[in-house]
Write an enzyme that holds these catalytic residues in place. Structure first.
Site, short mmCIF file in Angstrom:
data_model
loop_
_atom_site.label_atom_id
_atom_site.label_comp_id
_atom_site.label_asym_id
_atom_site.label_seq_id
_atom_site.Cartn_x
_atom_site.Cartn_y
_atom_site.Cartn_z
CG ASP A 1 -2.24 -0.97 0.99
OD1 ASP A 1 -3.07 -1.17 0.25
OD2 ASP A 1 -2.29 -1.21 2.01
CG ASP B 1 -7.42 -4.10 -1.83
OD1 ASP B 1 -7.70 -4.73 -2.55
OD2 ASP B 1 -7.59 -3.27 -0.65
#
Length: 371
Positions: free
Chosen positions: A86, A147
């Protein structure tokens, strides 16, 4: 330009400014309507810093700039993270945005370092970056999350700002892996796809935060739509553009009448909502409209954002911007609460829509930012 849009932006920046005055760590998700804070930003700290920078661009107040600067500085050491898919979420809204506004080269260098750290996690056998980092002791070395697409724009940006050009190969190989395995014939995407980490062979689609492996977790559809749209814009790939259009078609066909996604599109009628999925999806639709000129995308984005404003905007006496978000229903986290990423993409999408409407009314504004 609709009054609701101006009111929504103003009310959102009011809330961001109020939280900046309170100070403290990084808001993450809420419990019983109150922010839970993290000291290092876990995977969501960049969204709060991004809200501060966006708020500063709109209001130009010292308190917003000082808070954005202080918290950007706190995130910079995380650029060296080696087990964190991330890093794009963490560094694009914070360091990249801060560098664009201030010209601070330390932010530039940290964001480039973060891009290299993200790319270093690439599994060449399977052509993917594993979705690991914040899920406890379970082995995620062969699991790929949808994601991650939203983190790849950091790599594209970095190659234009001093990073190794081979990072683009990581972008395209990961995105092609997602196209080949995550996206289903109806346009929806798996949340997780599992591979053999040793040889890269695909195993099966799965989920972690959705209802079931074969269902369509709504935030995951938003990540895919926005991620493929941004990558199509930044790389010119027609394959990514087509993938984004397929996800948009799925969302259009499954969005309920009230315009706010359920936490999973396969959930039973009356299930809890996920306003964060609505905000992310709306932003992706605006990016897709920028690329295609297809009015359907802009109409749907506008409908979703107005629905969020009218039905999910938090009262003025509470800290979060959007209520009725669901962070992780299967694991009992943030159910019908608020999330900092939902708040970030809500303001990001509102500002993007305002820029579009301003251009249509003849006001000269910059094109929607790349990420």
């Amino acid at each position: 330009m609709g009054d609701w849009l101006k009111d929504a932006i103003s009310a959102t920046v009011d809330k961001v400014s109020a939280q900046a005055r309170r100070g403290g760590d990084f808001p993450h998700i809420t419990e019983h309507g109150k922010w839970v804070f993290t000291s290092d930003g876990v995977w969501t700290g960049g969204f709060w810093v991004g809200l501060l920078w966006l708020g500063y661009e709109l209001r130009k107040t010292d308190e917003l700039r000082e808070a954005a600067t202080r918290l950007t500085e706190r995130l910079l050491p995380r650029a060296a993270d080696k087990v964190n898919h991330d890093l794009g979420f963490m560094f694009y809204p914070s360091a990249v945005k801060g560098w664009r506004i201030t010209g601070n080269k330390r932010y530039l260098h940290a964001a480039v370092e973060a891009a290299h750290s993200l790319a270093s996690q690439f599994n060449p056998a399977g052509g993917f970056i594993p979705g690991w980092g914040f899920f406890g002791s379970e082995d995620w070395s062969g699991s790929v999350l949808i994601d991650t697409l939203m983190n790849l724009p950091l790599l594209v940006w970095a190659t234009n700002n001093g990073a190794d050009a081979q990072l683009l190969d990581v972008v395209h190989r990961h995105a092609r892996t997602a196209l080949a395995n995550h996206q289903r014939p109806d346009g929806s995407v798996y949340h997780v796809f599992r591979f053999d980490p040793a040889n890269g062979n695909p195993i099966s689609g799965d989920t972690y935060q959705g209802l079931a492996a074969a269902s369509a977790w709504s935030r995951g559809q938003g990540w895919a739509l926005a991620g493929f749209s941004m990558l199509a814009d930044m790389t010119g790939s027609p394959d990514y553009l087509a993938a984004a259009q397929r996800v948009a078609g799925y969302v259009r066909n499954h969005l309920p009448e009230d315009g706010v996604p359920p936490w999973d599109y396969a959930a039973e009628r009356g299930a809890v909502k996920d306003s964060s999925a609505g905000a992310i999806t709306a932003y992706g639709l605006i990016r897709l409209w920028e690329l295609t000129g297809d009015a359907e995308h802009l109409v749907l984005a506008t409908r979703m954002l107005e629905a969020l404003y009218r039905t999910c905007m938090g009262d003025s006496d509470i800290a979060p911007v959007l209520v009725h978000a669901t962070a992780d229903l299967p694991h009992g986290l943030g159910i019908d609460e608020s999330t900092i990423y939902g708040d970030y993409y809500f303001l990001k999408a509102l500002v993007a829509l305002q820029e579009v409407e301003s251009r249509q009314y003849g006001t000269t504004l910059s094109r929607v930012e790349q990420a």
